[in-house]
Design an enzyme around this catalytic site. Structure first.
Site, PDB file in Angstrom:
ATOM      1  N   HIS A 173       4.942  21.673  22.976  1.00  0.00           N
ATOM      2  CA  HIS A 173       4.937  20.353  22.300  1.00  0.00           C
ATOM      3  C   HIS A 173       3.446  19.596  22.319  1.00  0.00           C
ATOM      4  CE1 HIS A 173       6.027  18.670  26.225  1.00  0.00           C
ATOM      5  NE2 HIS A 173       5.766  17.387  25.794  1.00  0.00           N
ATOM      6  N   HIS A 206       7.135  20.257  36.660  1.00  0.00           N
ATOM      7  CA  HIS A 206       7.196  18.874  36.290  1.00  0.00           C
ATOM      8  C   HIS A 206       8.228  17.969  36.716  1.00  0.00           C
ATOM      9  CE1 HIS A 206       7.335  16.021  32.719  1.00  0.00           C
ATOM     10  NE2 HIS A 206       5.999  16.778  32.358  1.00  0.00           N
ATOM     11  N   HIS A 219      13.661  13.275  28.479  1.00  0.00           N
ATOM     12  CA  HIS A 219      13.698  14.549  29.426  1.00  0.00           C
ATOM     13  C   HIS A 219      15.335  14.704  29.953  1.00  0.00           C
ATOM     14  CE1 HIS A 219       9.531  14.811  30.080  1.00  0.00           C
ATOM     15  NE2 HIS A 219       9.413  13.340  29.796  1.00  0.00           N
ATOM     16  N   ASP A 265       9.160  20.558  28.348  1.00  0.00           N
ATOM     17  CA  ASP A 265      10.133  18.982  28.324  1.00  0.00           C
ATOM     18  C   ASP A 265      11.350  19.424  27.434  1.00  0.00           C
ATOM     19  OD1 ASP A 265       8.015  18.216  30.142  1.00  0.00           O
ATOM     20  OD2 ASP A 265       7.262  16.739  28.655  1.00  0.00           O
ATOM     21  N   ASP A 299      -0.100  15.504  28.145  1.00  0.00           N
ATOM     22  CA  ASP A 299       0.163  16.079  29.632  1.00  0.00           C
ATOM     23  C   ASP A 299       0.589  17.892  29.273  1.00  0.00           C
ATOM     24  OD1 ASP A 299       2.635  15.109  28.377  1.00  0.00           O
ATOM     25  OD2 ASP A 299       3.283  15.366  30.659  1.00  0.00           O
ATOM     26  N   HIS A 320      13.696  16.645  22.875  1.00  0.00           N
ATOM     27  CA  HIS A 320      12.498  16.064  23.270  1.00  0.00           C
ATOM     28  C   HIS A 320      11.560  15.045  22.312  1.00  0.00           C
ATOM     29  CE1 HIS A 320       9.601  14.843  26.278  1.00  0.00           C
ATOM     30  NE2 HIS A 320       8.741  15.137  25.848  1.00  0.00           N
TER      31      HIS A 320
END
Length: 559
Positions: free
Chosen positions: A84, A431, A409, A193, A88, A172
């Protein structure tokens, strides 16, 4: 961690010689190993190397934001899969493609690429504006990078050099994908995520109808259980309303895209239901928010049923929300959604420093707060009474601070349900902060033992390698000649042909059809062997007859 550290194996014994190294699947986090930020992982199996995401760490500066790319030979990476558009997970991609030896292919969904173009263009501008740090890449390098990015549709199966790839909806944010990979029969699912919960515009994550051999899953919230969506929205709107009704300014630090679109929908709906609030303005400060809304309208068919059924009513057109110019002053009370979400710099930091000393003002932390950021410090109730401003002065923190997270999340219940339905043989956590990850791993491990499930759990640190062993299942497909096809169907029969391996696929091809199914060419070689022999022929005849002939053979017959 120093960037010169070498890769290390995680809890694996030395090979005993019975295993071929090509049967070892290895997984190495170059980022987001027992941390949140700079997601980047290397998956290796059967001579293939896949990179999963390539982001930055928002709590660091300069080159320290990057994943540990110097620990791996980038020229050997076959492809990069991007889940995505969040920084990050994706902000290091231009540095990877333009400033390292990486020459692989890059894949993401169409929506991710469309939004990523805006996000990284804005981020490159921010990088260029910092006089103290050289930029990780330029606008020109970004443009070249985006030209190399290819798109793939949800549920579309593609094969790249023997690696089968299928994207699934991850929830997400718009365009977010989980990737199912299959290499030589071994199935690996990487969630990136993901969120199992439907929100106002996105459907929750799908559950693929396969049992993966390896599940690589985020552990962001550990054992935390989210409140219901209805409760969360109610707390959020009540908190915002309380701040502005007492004459204060409400700052909501959020990333430019992602969860902020969900908050815009919630605030628009609440203002419409409360007409007396319409005199209080709502602003967003992102330069790219308006452009992004055009993209959101274009991809409305990838959203949940509620959005698809309401597309004619233009759900992404807001009456109560406006954009705020760079130099425009705010006359309170007002609600401002400003980026970045971590309060490290930019408009959100400027507004925080302007408003934090007044008790009537409020800050609502609605995103996930990463370690090493001001947002994380503020999220610890009562932990911070003053803050150093960007010009070095100390400012008292008197404003109200609340954490009401809309970070999409998975929580513990979502993760457990996901794992229970997939029943993976191996689970690798990424993560997540170290303690959250430890608690999640311990809890799921305990429950797996109670259920007599043979599941292995791993939570590697950055640059530490997990090694998993798989026996290769070689399946040979017969091509061509009728004789070969018939013999392959007859148990125990001998088959003659050419065995050809390409991209981890074995094919047995009839000799006469090699040119038809491959680019190989066949040739026949005839050879005569002349051996000098000086003794008498009778001596040779005697020796040969003793070895091969039951009776003596006349000279004429031998010659």
């Amino acid at each position: 961690m120093k960037r010169k550290s070498s890769l290390a194996s995680l809890g694996e014994a030395e090979t005993d010689g019975l295993w071929d190294d090509s049967n070892n699947l290895t997984f190495t986090p170059l980022g987001s190993g027992r941390e949140v930020g700079r997601s980047c992982h290397i998956l290796s199996f059967k001579g293939k190397q896949i990179m999963l995401d390539c982001g930055i760490h928002p709590g660091h500066k300069g080159i320290e934001m990057l994943p540990f790319l110097d620990q791996v030979d980038m020229s050997k990476i076959d492809l990069l899969l991007v889940t995505h558009f969040h920084l990050d997970h994706a902000a290091s991609i231009p540095h990877l493609t333009e400033r390292t030896g990486f020459r692989g292919q890059v894949f993401m969904t169409s929506a991710t690429k469309a939004v990523l173009r805006l996000v990284l263009k804005d981020y490159a501008r921010i990088l260029a504006s910092d006089p103290n740090e050289p930029p990780l890449y330029t606008q020109e390098e970004l443009a070249r990078c985006l030209e190399k990015c290819q798109t793939v549709g949800f549920h579309q199966v593609i094969e790249v050099e023997g690696i089968k790839i299928t994207p699934y909806h991850a929830g997400h944010v718009l365009g977010a994908a989980m990737f199912l990979m299959e290499i030589a029969g071994v199935k690996i699912l990487y969630t990136g995520d993901y969120s199992r919960e439907d929100d106002r515009h996105l459907r929750g994550a799908e559950i693929p109808s396969i049992r993966p051999d390896v599940l690589i899953v985020e552990a962001t919230f550990g054992l935390m259980v989210h409140e219901s969506r209805e409760q969360r929205e109610k707390r959020f709107t009540e908190s915002v309303e309380k701040i502005v009704r007492r004459g204060g300014n409400c700052l909501i630090p959020m990333g430019a895209l992602g969860a902020v679109q969900e908050l815009l929908l919630i605030l628009e709906d609440h203002w419409n239901k409360n007409p007396d609030l319409k005199g209080i303005p709502i602003y967003h400060t992102s330069r790219i928010a308006n452009e992004a809304l055009t993209i959101y309208r274009s991809f409305i068919n990838t959203m949940n049923e509620a959005m698809r059924s309401n597309k004619l009513s233009q759900p992404w057109t807001f009456e109560n929300i406006g954009s705020l110019g760079e130099r425009e002053e705010i006359v309170g009370p007002a609600v401002v959604l400003a980026s970045p979400g971590y309060l490290q710099s930019g408009k959100s930091r400027k507004l925080f420093e302007l408003w934090c000393s007044e008790r009537r003002n409020g800050v609502i932390l609605a995103g996930y707060s990463v370690e090493g950021t001001l947002a994380k410090e503020l999220s610890r109730e009562g932990a911070i009474r003053e803050v150093e401003s960007m010009n070095g002065t100390l400012l008292p923190v008197e404003c109200e601070v609340k954490t009401i997270t809309f970070a999409a999340h998975s929580d513990f219940i979502g993760t457990k349900s996901f794992v229970d339905q997939l029943k993976p043989k191996n689970i690798i956590f990424v993560h997540g902060e170290a303690e959250q990850m430890r608690k999640l791993r311990s809890k799921l491990q305990h429950e797996a033992q109670l259920a007599n499930q043979e599941t292995e759990f791993f939570s590697p640190d950055n640059c530490k390698t997990v090694t998993l062993r798989f026996q290769e299942q070689r399946i040979v497909k017969a091509y061509g000649g009728e004789l070969v096809q018939r013999q392959m169907r007859t148990r125990g029969s001998r088959v003659a042909g050419f065995l050809v391996r390409k991209d981890l696929t074995d094919r047995l091809i009839a000799t006469e059809d090699v040119r038809l199914y491959t680019q190989l060419k066949t040739a026949a070689v005839k050879q005569k062997l002349h051996i000098p022999f000086h003794p008498k022929f009778e001596h040779l005849e005697s020796c040969v007859s003793k070895l091969f002939l039951p009776e003596r053979t006349g000279q004429n017959e031998l010659t």
